[in-house]
Design a protein around this motif. Structure first.
Motif, PDB file in Angstrom:
ATOM      1  N   ALA A 152      32.820  41.793  38.938  1.00 48.51           N
ATOM      2  CA  ALA A 152      32.144  42.751  40.022  1.00 48.51           C
ATOM      3  C   ALA A 152      31.516  42.159  41.294  1.00 48.51           C
ATOM      4  O   ALA A 152      32.171  42.574  42.682  1.00 48.51           O
ATOM      5  N   TRP A 155      32.497  43.148  45.252  1.00 45.43           N
ATOM      6  CA  TRP A 155      31.498  42.640  45.781  1.00 45.43           C
ATOM      7  C   TRP A 155      31.938  41.856  47.273  1.00 45.43           C
ATOM      8  O   TRP A 155      32.132  42.735  48.533  1.00 45.43           O
ATOM      9  N   ILE A 181      29.607  49.607  41.525  1.00 43.19           N
ATOM     10  CA  ILE A 181      30.006  48.083  41.852  1.00 43.19           C
ATOM     11  C   ILE A 181      28.341  47.304  40.460  1.00 43.19           C
ATOM     12  O   ILE A 181      28.748  46.864  39.389  1.00 43.19           O
ATOM     13  N   ALA A 205      35.630  50.518  37.549  1.00 47.60           N
ATOM     14  CA  ALA A 205      34.425  50.466  36.994  1.00 47.60           C
ATOM     15  C   ALA A 205      34.316  51.526  35.928  1.00 47.60           C
ATOM     16  O   ALA A 205      33.420  51.431  34.735  1.00 47.60           O
ATOM     17  N   ILE A 220      28.889  48.459  37.473  1.00 49.59           N
ATOM     18  CA  ILE A 220      29.290  47.311  35.894  1.00 49.59           C
ATOM     19  C   ILE A 220      28.911  46.105  35.744  1.00 49.59           C
ATOM     20  O   ILE A 220      28.643  45.960  34.794  1.00 49.59           O
ATOM     21  N   VAL A 226      37.303  50.530  43.153  1.00 53.29           N
ATOM     22  CA  VAL A 226      36.627  50.318  42.502  1.00 53.29           C
ATOM     23  C   VAL A 226      36.060  50.975  41.525  1.00 53.29           C
ATOM     24  O   VAL A 226      36.038  50.787  40.064  1.00 53.29           O
TER      25      VAL A 226
END
Lengths: 296, 325
Positions: B222, B226, B35, B168, B38, B164
């Motif tokens: 992102a 998160w 994350i 990414a 990114i 993720v």
């Protein structure tokens, strides 16, 4: 009401001291030296240890703080900025932020995170008060005295001494100054010594008149930057006036407008000023840090 | 050939990682790194390729997180829609703040971004009714299963990791393609000399806005990932210090290099893990690193390291690589 105004003026004097240190270094060397916030913190700690550990008189301790921070500032210039002299403002900003983070956390690591106050002698801890109107400890009066001495002192130094002349030359055109034999490295050292000494002094006196801890540097230097922008970068008169204005405004809003979004207003104004009038409220017409209003 | 081998190895490593990590701490760490990579890569589009140094990336990260979190938590919007709404919201805010701010240059521009970051932090902190203030936004739901694959619930770290990872990789590929396209060339022209770019018929305002909105949108994306991963959002996750961390990651890995910023994130996260009990020492180190990198290695760590690796590699392998490429 008068009390609020006086508090504002005291804060304003501190802000003006910081803003002038910042604008001095920026206008002469083009370095946006946010690391001065760290110097501010270290100045307070040095004064604290000078009084508590070495049993020096408070006034001497202030002098120690100023001189040691001046020397430290010279070292910082050599380590973090000298090789970047040809680099962009962005690169120097990166380095300056590095200095700020390193100094604040260095202070935390070595000396801890408690909020403290520099002890002052009896004579200075008395309080000037007119019952019901003003309450003013002498240490805060001292802030004014120091500011009142520092501003003209700086002006005379930059205007009359040989080094001051060299500083003005570098501010105008570093390449031409270099070609004419102005020793840029020495000018840079002196400029950083002057700015850092002033920031260290401001830290010492704030530590005595109020309280201090390791993380007071970032907000202080950011506010100083707001002042510098309001006053116009490189303008000493603008920094002084801007410092007092922001000090009073801050104090008034703190007392009368208890808003959760206090910073929001201040920073929105900052963005607006930067976007609408990038040269600052006082613009080019104000006195410049080199003391020249355009022609001699 | 060697780069392809490295990429293939990395891909294999990424796919096989959960075999080692499982539901444990390692998987959590890798999700965090992905994350933040990114974030760092999108910030790099601004800092490294457009010449816009921004200390407001954490703010857009937060705008995305809160947008997505609030939509899903309070309005029952499905995760997949919220995930799309986050970059849109961040992009709109970026456009609103970006357009006027491009009137400023150099240090003034940086200060505008700092001021915006602080304003955003204050809003996150004080707008209790929306963000929950200092208590944070609790109970942000994990994604519901995809419509055609009901078996895939993202309650486990394992599946969330793959989600993720996909995002990414997509972001990284998109950035690489943009940078190598004519748009990327225009951005770099603006970075190197804005006046000259203008003279060549490149409209700096348009391209800067494009880069700023795109990068901020990616930060918003992102943020959504998160918040839904942690099932929580707090103002401290999106503070000024986070912005400075991201800034350091980009500088450390190398602004203007494609793989530098993710590498910077890797180094910083490892440092954070090693020194997690010594916050002051870690920040002191970060500060010194910033100075050291900008003074001695303005290209960042990755490029010199790669050069060193090539020199240390067996001469035959290096020679073969050179003759093939």
């Amino acid at each position: 009401v008068i009390q609020v105004f006086v508090n504002g003026l005291v804060n304003g004097a501190v802000l003006a001291l910081m803003a002038i240190s910042l604008t001095l270094i920026f206008s002469i060397l083009r370095v946006p030296h946010f690391g001065l916030g760290g110097i501010f913190v270290w100045g307070a700690f040095v004064a604290y240890f000078a009084v508590t550990a070495w049993k020096l008189h408070f006034l001497v301790a202030m002098l120690v703080a100023a001189v040691s921070m001046a020397a430290f500032g010279v070292l910082i210039e050599k380590a973090a900025f000298r090789r970047l002299r040809a680099a962009t403002e962005d690169a120097m900003f990166v380095s300056a932020i590095g200095v700020l983070i390193a100094l604040e956390n260095g202070a935390l690591l070595m000396w801890g995170g408690e909020t403290q106050s520099v002890p002052v002698p009896e004579a200075l801890s008395t309080v000037l008060s007119i019952r019901g109107v003003v309450y003013l400890p002498l240490t805060r009066v001292l802030i004014f005295v120091i500011a009142a001495l520092a501003f003209p002192g700086l002006y005379v130094y930059v205007r009359t001494t040989r080094m001051g002349k060299a500083m003005r030359a570098v501010a105008q055109d570093p390449v031409a100054a270099r070609l004419l034999g102005v020793p840029i490295d020495r000018v840079a050292s002196h400029t950083f010594a002057l700015g850092s000494g002033m920031a260290g002094l401001a830290g010492a006196i704030v530590g005595a008149a109020f309280t201090f801890n390791f993380e007071m540097g970032s907000p202080a230097i950011l506010k100083a930057f707001v002042v510098v922008v309001l006053g116009g970068l490189g303008s000493v008169a603008g920094a002084i006036v801007g410092g007092f204005i922001l000090g009073v405004v801050d104090s008034v809003t703190l007392t009368y407008v208890t808003s959760q979004f206090k910073q929001l207003v201040a920073f929105s104004v900052l963005i607006l000023v930067l976007v609408i009038r990038p040269s600052g409220l006082f613009g080019q017409r104000a006195l410049r840090a080199d003391g020249q209003g355009g022609h001699r | 050939v060697t780069t392809r081998v490295v990429v293939a190895l990395l891909a294999l490593l990424a796919l096989a990682m959960p075999l080692v990590g499982g539901e444990g701490y390692l998987t959590h760490l890798v999700i965090t790194m992905l994350i933040f990579s990114i974030l760092a890569s999108s910030l790099n589009l601004l800092m490294g390729y457009t010449g816009l140094v921004s200390i407001a990336h954490g703010a857009f990260f937060g705008i995305g997180a809160y947008t997505s979190g609030i939509l899903a938590l309070r309005h029952g919007v499905p995760f997949w829609l919220a995930l799309l709404a986050a970059p849109v919201a961040a992009g709109i805010v970026a456009l609103a703040i970006g357009l006027p701010s491009f009137r400023t240059r150099g240090i003034y521009y940086i200060i505008v971004t700092v001021a915006f970051q602080l304003i955003a932090s204050e809003v996150f902190d004080n707008w209790y009714r929306m963000t929950g203030g200092g208590l944070g936004l609790r109970g942000v739901p994990r994604p519901a299963p995809l419509p055609f694959l009901p078996g895939l619930t993202f309650q486990s770290k394992l599946l969330y990791y793959y989600l993720v990872l996909v995002v990414a990789v997509l972001v990284q590929v998109a950035l690489v393609r943009i940078i190598r396209s004519p748009i990327g060339v225009s951005l770099m022209a603006i970075r190197d000399n804005e006046t000259k770019a203008l003279m060549m018929g490149v409209n700096p305002l348009w391209y800067k806005s494009f880069a700023f909105v795109l990068a901020s949108g990616m930060a918003g994306l992102a943020g959504s990932l998160w918040a839904h991963y942690l099932e929580y959002a707090h103002p401290d996750f999106f503070s000024f210090f986070v912005s400075v961390d991201l800034f350091l990651a980009v500088i450390l890995g190398g602004a203007g290099t494609i793989w530098g910023p993710p590498f910077g994130v890797l180094v910083l996260e490892i440092l954070r893990e090693v020194l997690h009990e010594f916050v002051a020492l870690r920040l002191l180190l970060f500060g010194l690193l910033l100075i050291g990198i900008i003074v001695f290695l303005p290209d960042g760590l990755l490029r010199p390291l790669a050069r060193l690796a090539r020199r240390l590699a067996p001469p035959t392998a290096a020679g073969r690589a050179r003759s093939h490429s």
